[in-house]
Design a protein around this motif. Structure first.
Motif, PDB file in Angstrom:
ATOM      1  N   ARG A 167       1.428  15.199   3.230  1.00 21.12           N
ATOM      2  CA  ARG A 167       0.552  16.231   3.425  1.00 21.12           C
ATOM      3  C   ARG A 167      -0.815  15.744   2.658  1.00 21.12           C
ATOM      4  NH1 ARG A 167       4.927  19.941   2.407  1.00 21.12           N
ATOM      5  NH2 ARG A 167       4.264  20.105   0.246  1.00 21.12           N
ATOM      6  N   HIS A 168      -0.549  15.176   1.416  1.00 22.62           N
ATOM      7  CA  HIS A 168      -1.720  14.793   0.509  1.00 22.62           C
ATOM      8  C   HIS A 168      -2.597  13.701   1.586  1.00 22.62           C
ATOM      9  CE1 HIS A 168      -4.282  13.705  -2.683  1.00 22.62           C
ATOM     10  NE2 HIS A 168      -3.873  12.436  -2.425  1.00 22.62           N
ATOM     11  N   ILE A 169      -1.703  12.545   2.074  1.00 22.05           N
ATOM     12  CA  ILE A 169      -2.588  11.612   2.508  1.00 22.05           C
ATOM     13  C   ILE A 169      -3.245  12.098   3.850  1.00 22.05           C
ATOM     14  CG2 ILE A 169      -2.044   9.563   3.902  1.00 22.05           C
ATOM     15  CD1 ILE A 169       0.072   8.794   1.972  1.00 22.05           C
ATOM     16  N   LEU A 170      -2.488  12.900   4.571  1.00 24.30           N
ATOM     17  CA  LEU A 170      -2.940  13.337   6.077  1.00 24.30           C
ATOM     18  C   LEU A 170      -4.192  14.447   5.826  1.00 24.30           C
ATOM     19  CD1 LEU A 170       0.470  13.975   8.099  1.00 24.30           C
ATOM     20  CD2 LEU A 170      -1.217  12.132   8.280  1.00 24.30           C
ATOM     21  N   GLY A 171      -3.994  14.881   4.459  1.00 23.63           N
ATOM     22  CA  GLY A 171      -5.079  16.152   4.347  1.00 23.63           C
ATOM     23  C   GLY A 171      -6.447  15.267   3.542  1.00 23.63           C
ATOM     24  N   THR A 172      -6.104  14.260   2.776  1.00 24.44           N
ATOM     25  CA  THR A 172      -7.429  13.946   2.113  1.00 24.44           C
ATOM     26  C   THR A 172      -7.748  12.511   2.350  1.00 24.44           C
ATOM     27  OG1 THR A 172      -5.963  13.018   0.340  1.00 24.44           O
ATOM     28  CG2 THR A 172      -6.627  15.519   0.251  1.00 24.44           C
ATOM     29  N   ALA A 173      -6.913  11.741   2.927  1.00 25.37           N
ATOM     30  CA  ALA A 173      -7.172  10.163   3.160  1.00 25.37           C
ATOM     31  C   ALA A 173      -7.956   9.998   4.431  1.00 25.37           C
ATOM     32  CB  ALA A 173      -5.909   9.557   3.125  1.00 25.37           C
ATOM     33  N   GLY A 174      -8.620   8.821   4.512  1.00 30.06           N
ATOM     34  CA  GLY A 174      -9.330   8.437   5.514  1.00 30.06           C
ATOM     35  C   GLY A 174      -8.517   8.254   6.838  1.00 30.06           C
ATOM     36  N   ASN A 175      -9.123   8.000   8.183  1.00 30.97           N
ATOM     37  CA  ASN A 175      -8.461   7.828   9.162  1.00 30.97           C
ATOM     38  C   ASN A 175      -7.456   6.674   9.287  1.00 30.97           C
ATOM     39  OD1 ASN A 175      -9.419  10.361  10.603  1.00 30.97           O
ATOM     40  ND2 ASN A 175     -11.117   9.163  11.256  1.00 30.97           N
ATOM     41  N   GLY A 176      -8.197   5.773   8.692  1.00 27.83           N
ATOM     42  CA  GLY A 176      -7.102   4.407   8.407  1.00 27.83           C
ATOM     43  C   GLY A 176      -6.170   4.452   7.906  1.00 27.83           C
ATOM     44  N   ASP A 177      -6.023   5.259   6.480  1.00 29.21           N
ATOM     45  CA  ASP A 177      -4.727   5.161   6.096  1.00 29.21           C
ATOM     46  C   ASP A 177      -3.664   6.367   6.714  1.00 29.21           C
ATOM     47  OD1 ASP A 177      -5.161   3.845   3.428  1.00 29.21           O
ATOM     48  OD2 ASP A 177      -6.347   5.515   2.606  1.00 29.21           O
ATOM     49  N   ARG A 178      -4.446   7.421   7.399  1.00 28.37           N
ATOM     50  CA  ARG A 178      -3.597   8.073   8.112  1.00 28.37           C
ATOM     51  C   ARG A 178      -2.877   7.306   9.358  1.00 28.37           C
ATOM     52  NH1 ARG A 178      -8.114  12.754   8.934  1.00 28.37           N
ATOM     53  NH2 ARG A 178      -8.144  13.677   7.037  1.00 28.37           N
ATOM     54  N   PHE A 179      -3.519   6.586   9.921  1.00 26.37           N
ATOM     55  CA  PHE A 179      -2.934   5.579  10.824  1.00 26.37           C
ATOM     56  C   PHE A 179      -1.812   4.610  10.440  1.00 26.37           C
ATOM     57  CE2 PHE A 179      -3.195   1.325  12.926  1.00 26.37           C
ATOM     58  CZ  PHE A 179      -2.339   1.551  14.368  1.00 26.37           C
ATOM     59  N   VAL A 180      -2.055   4.334   9.312  1.00 26.06           N
ATOM     60  CA  VAL A 180      -1.058   3.265   8.609  1.00 26.06           C
ATOM     61  C   VAL A 180       0.395   3.862   8.396  1.00 26.06           C
ATOM     62  CG1 VAL A 180      -0.454   1.859   6.513  1.00 26.06           C
ATOM     63  CG2 VAL A 180      -2.573   1.623   7.743  1.00 26.06           C
ATOM     64  N   LEU A 181       0.041   5.269   7.879  1.00 28.94           N
ATOM     65  CA  LEU A 181       1.244   6.249   7.538  1.00 28.94           C
ATOM     66  C   LEU A 181       1.946   6.395   8.650  1.00 28.94           C
ATOM     67  CD1 LEU A 181       2.856   7.988   5.651  1.00 28.94           C
ATOM     68  CD2 LEU A 181       0.991   9.971   6.040  1.00 28.94           C
ATOM     69  N   PRO A 199       0.688  -1.262  -0.048  1.00 29.03           N
ATOM     70  CA  PRO A 199      -0.080  -0.025  -0.048  1.00 29.03           C
ATOM     71  C   PRO A 199       0.956   1.251  -0.097  1.00 29.03           C
ATOM     72  CG  PRO A 199      -0.836  -1.554   1.615  1.00 29.03           C
ATOM     73  CD  PRO A 199       0.551  -2.051   1.087  1.00 29.03           C
ATOM     74  N   TYR A 200       0.316   2.159  -0.523  1.00 30.22           N
ATOM     75  CA  TYR A 200       0.856   3.553  -0.706  1.00 30.22           C
ATOM     76  C   TYR A 200       1.358   4.221   0.550  1.00 30.22           C
ATOM     77  CZ  TYR A 200       1.845   8.246  -2.467  1.00 30.22           C
ATOM     78  OH  TYR A 200       2.435   9.573  -2.797  1.00 30.22           O
ATOM     79  N   ILE A 207       7.744  -2.384   8.261  1.00 27.40           N
ATOM     80  CA  ILE A 207       7.134  -2.965   6.762  1.00 27.40           C
ATOM     81  C   ILE A 207       6.160  -3.897   7.300  1.00 27.40           C
ATOM     82  CG2 ILE A 207       7.571  -4.152   4.936  1.00 27.40           C
ATOM     83  CD1 ILE A 207       9.882  -2.400   4.625  1.00 27.40           C
ATOM     84  N   GLN A 208       6.303  -4.800   8.143  1.00 25.70           N
ATOM     85  CA  GLN A 208       5.429  -5.881   8.722  1.00 25.70           C
ATOM     86  C   GLN A 208       4.237  -5.299   9.121  1.00 25.70           C
ATOM     87  OE1 GLN A 208       7.933  -8.116  11.229  1.00 25.70           O
ATOM     88  NE2 GLN A 208       8.848  -9.469   9.629  1.00 25.70           N
ATOM     89  N   PHE A 209       4.072  -4.469  10.162  1.00 21.76           N
ATOM     90  CA  PHE A 209       3.327  -3.938  10.704  1.00 21.76           C
ATOM     91  C   PHE A 209       2.469  -3.068   9.726  1.00 21.76           C
ATOM     92  CE2 PHE A 209       0.870  -0.578  12.783  1.00 21.76           C
ATOM     93  CZ  PHE A 209      -0.013  -1.014  13.742  1.00 21.76           C
ATOM     94  N   GLY A 210       2.870  -2.104   8.980  1.00 18.26           N
ATOM     95  CA  GLY A 210       2.292  -1.652   8.072  1.00 18.26           C
ATOM     96  C   GLY A 210       1.271  -2.211   7.004  1.00 18.26           C
ATOM     97  N   VAL A 211       1.991  -3.338   6.588  1.00 18.74           N
ATOM     98  CA  VAL A 211       1.560  -4.233   5.388  1.00 18.74           C
ATOM     99  C   VAL A 211       0.205  -4.663   6.211  1.00 18.74           C
ATOM    100  CG1 VAL A 211       1.613  -6.350   3.810  1.00 18.74           C
ATOM    101  CG2 VAL A 211       3.201  -4.607   4.150  1.00 18.74           C
ATOM    102  N   VAL A 212       0.300  -5.388   7.383  1.00 21.98           N
ATOM    103  CA  VAL A 212      -0.831  -6.053   8.020  1.00 21.98           C
ATOM    104  C   VAL A 212      -1.919  -4.947   8.220  1.00 21.98           C
ATOM    105  CG1 VAL A 212      -1.280  -7.371  10.297  1.00 21.98           C
ATOM    106  CG2 VAL A 212       0.649  -7.895   9.097  1.00 21.98           C
ATOM    107  N   ALA A 213      -1.516  -3.931   8.852  1.00 23.27           N
ATOM    108  CA  ALA A 213      -2.463  -2.893   9.251  1.00 23.27           C
ATOM    109  C   ALA A 213      -3.306  -2.662   7.935  1.00 23.27           C
ATOM    110  CB  ALA A 213      -1.881  -1.904   9.741  1.00 23.27           C
ATOM    111  N   ALA A 214      -2.642  -2.411   6.714  1.00 25.28           N
ATOM    112  CA  ALA A 214      -3.250  -1.824   5.595  1.00 25.28           C
ATOM    113  C   ALA A 214      -4.143  -3.101   5.182  1.00 25.28           C
ATOM    114  CB  ALA A 214      -2.134  -1.335   4.720  1.00 25.28           C
ATOM    115  N   ALA A 215      -3.732  -4.168   5.174  1.00 25.38           N
ATOM    116  CA  ALA A 215      -4.454  -5.241   4.819  1.00 25.38           C
ATOM    117  C   ALA A 215      -5.862  -5.622   5.767  1.00 25.38           C
ATOM    118  CB  ALA A 215      -3.655  -6.584   4.723  1.00 25.38           C
ATOM    119  N   VAL A 216      -5.807  -5.511   6.927  1.00 26.92           N
ATOM    120  CA  VAL A 216      -6.641  -5.418   7.687  1.00 26.92           C
ATOM    121  C   VAL A 216      -7.914  -4.159   7.248  1.00 26.92           C
ATOM    122  CG1 VAL A 216      -7.677  -4.933  10.206  1.00 26.92           C
ATOM    123  CG2 VAL A 216      -5.661  -6.557   9.789  1.00 26.92           C
ATOM    124  N   LEU A 217      -7.142  -3.190   7.154  1.00 27.85           N
ATOM    125  CA  LEU A 217      -8.051  -1.861   6.772  1.00 27.85           C
ATOM    126  C   LEU A 217      -8.775  -2.323   5.376  1.00 27.85           C
ATOM    127  CD1 LEU A 217      -8.873   1.086   6.921  1.00 27.85           C
ATOM    128  CD2 LEU A 217      -6.713   1.737   5.824  1.00 27.85           C
TER     129      LEU A 217
END
Length: 553
Positions: free
Chosen positions: A381-395, A138-139, A411-421
């Motif tokens: 700035r783009h993700i924090l300003g326009t994305a949802g709370n889930g993407d912000r948490f992953v970032l 995930p981005y 990386i492991q946590f980010g990929v797993v968190a993004a997959a759950v999201l």
């Protein structure tokens, strides 16, 4: 009326997937004009790569010649064997944090073993044609750990930028605390060289963007130190003379216990090399309109890393900035990347004694600029300003784990968190609609009043989307809300592309309940694979099912 589905294009064969772009380019014909364009581009990139390779190696805990060796050996092979026409390979800033940590924990020999294992992993991933799946990271994860690496690189250069004599602890917060406590012992001369080099690079980037700002800043800083006798640490004072040419190739000594210890680090190196090389190839495609071969590129990256280990080099991958420089300088084929490695080897042979005068503060300035370049501030700035709370948490979590804990964990946590999201979002996107057919009956208190289907009615469930484990609970919830048992159920599965094991379990419970209540079930609109899955589930519970081709109204 049946709709004829378009025939999918044939799957490319191994030759098409793994043939190096160099061979493809040469088959098209190679002229003197192309050679001239590639030579100019290769020389331009070599000038940029010379100080950068040294700076990256020093920041990684190695000697400057290790970076140059990596740029020559791995850079040559990545261009010669890779799946991109314009890819420039070598040591990159993204590896600094990882390599430094591995060397600190396992020694240089451990880093070589980890890199060799990573090279083998890349070859296997490419040979199995799994390179395409790397793009599914995930981005927000990529942005988070890239920004974290940038912050870590910046912190790692504070010692040389400030001219501190004592080594700093590797942990980020401890490093900042140590720097703050030692500011009184900072070297004014080193600070002047650092600030002056940064200012010069930024000024040249604005006024003369095509000039090699890194090399010019290093040359001026080196001349200033040599002419005016400025007392700052240099490559020569810290590491001695830079060797001329390449060392004799050899393999590291393998120890099974060491292999076990560095195996997680090898996975990190392989993952990072794969991600950055394919990102660089995608950037090159976007700039040129060409298309790279991702699996062939990964195989080439693996071979290049193994070769780099044979010459005691560092991990290598595609370098986005140098690849972009190669394209802007007019490169036409992979020959430009090959020549960039040849020019670097010539520089090592001819200018090795001069490189000893390069001040470490100037190299620190280069990496500070690199850290700023890869900080992904605009994307954050783009993700924090326009994305949802889930993407912000992953970032944010990936960023903090990269800086404060470890890149592998991040990386492991980010990929797993993004997959759950993603699973949660997919489950929310699956719609299970209930439609009841109304039966009109005379009622003593309300003649001709329609009532909801009860024992004589039909209930239709329309499932929109993949019926997977994330959506199975939704069907169970709908079933729990059933009041009186209807006469029959209709399952409209027109838009269901597949049923996984969890969805099948929920559907089995539904069918078993229908059998026990003596309710008929009709399935409409199901694709062949879905219909076969439902038929098997119904057979398990002993319920006959009627299938229909038309969707429910």
């Amino acid at each position: 009326m049946s709709i004829k589905r378009p025939t999918p294009p044939p799957t490319p064969g191994a030759a098409a997937l793994f043939t190096p772009k160099l061979i493809s380019a040469l088959r098209e014909g190679y002229s003197l004009a192309l050679l001239r364009a590639d030579a100019i581009a290769g020389l331009t990139v070599a000038i940029v790569a010379l100080p950068l390779a040294m700076a990256i190696a020093i920041a990684s805990g190695a000697t400057p010649d290790r970076g140059l060796v990596t740029a020559v050996v791995a850079g040559f092979l990545i261009s010669a064997l890779g799946g991109s026409r314009f890819q420039i390979g070598g040591p990159t800033a993204a590896f600094i944090v990882v390599v430094f940590d591995v060397i600190q924990r396992h020694g240089y020999e451990g880093m070589l073993v980890a890199t060799l294992l990573a090279g083998l992993m890349l070859i296997v991933v490419g040979a199995l044609r799994l390179g395409t799946y790397i793009k599914y990271i995930p981005y927000p994860v990529v942005t988070g750990f890239t920004a974290g690496i940038a912050v870590s690189i910046f912190a790692s250069q504070l010692k040389e930028a400030l001219g501190l004599d004592e080594a700093l602890p590797p942990e980020f917060l401890a490093k900042l605390a140590a720097v703050a406590s030692r500011l009184g012992s900072a070297s004014p001369a080193a600070i002047i060289v650092t600030v002056g080099s940064v200012a010069l690079i930024l000024t040249l980037r604005k006024l003369k963007p095509h000039w090699p700002g890194f090399l010019i800043a290093v040359l001026i800083a080196s001349l200033g130190v040599a002419v005016f006798g400025i007392d700052v640490a240099t490559v020569g004072s810290r590491f001695g003379d830079v060797p001329r040419g390449l060392p004799m190739p050899s393999l590291p000594v393998f120890d099974f216990a060491l292999v076990q210890r560095v195996f997680p680090d090898a996975i990190t190196i392989a993952l990072l090399a794969g991600i950055e090389s394919l990102l660089s190839a995608v950037v090159a495609d976007g700039m040129t309109g060409r298309k790279h071969r991702s699996n062939g590129e990964l195989v080439a990256q693996g071979i290049a890393n193994i070769a780099s280990v044979c010459f005691a080099g560092l991990p290598a991958t595609g370098a986005i900035a140098r690849t972009a420089t190669n394209i802007r300088a007019g490169a036409r084929t992979p020959v430009a990347g090959i020549l960039h490695a040849v020019f670097l080897l010539v520089f090592m042979l001819a200018a090795a004694p001069v490189l000893a005068y390069v001040p470490l503060a100037a190299l620190a300035a280069i990496l500070i600029i690199v850290a700023i370049n890869i900080s992904e501030a605009r994307h954050i700035r783009h993700i924090l300003g326009t994305a949802g709370n889930g993407d912000r948490f992953v970032l944010v979590s990936t960023f903090l784990l990269t800086v404060l804990v470890d890149l592998t964990v991040a990386i492991q946590f980010g990929v797993v968190a993004a997959a759950v999201l993603f699973v949660h979002r997919m489950a929310e996107a699956v719609e299970i609609e209930t439609h009841e057919k109304l039966i009109e009956e005379d009622a003593p208190d309300a003649p001709h009043a329609p009532r909801a289907a009860s024992a004589a009615g039909i209930v239709t469930y329309r499932i929109d989307g993949p019926f997977f484990f994330g959506a199975a609970q939704r069907l169970s919830s709908v079933l729990d809300r059933i009041g009186e048992t209807p006469r029959g159920f209709v399952l409209d599965m027109t838009t269901v592309p597949f049923i996984d094991a969890s969805g099948g379990a929920a559907l089995t419970s539904f069918l078993d309940r229908a059998r026990a209540d003596g309710v008929t079930v009709r399935v409409v609109g199901a694709r062949p694979a879905v219909a076969e899955a439902v038929r098997k589930l119904a057979a398990e519970v002993g319920l006959p099912i009627v299938f229909g081709a038309q969707a429910a109204p």
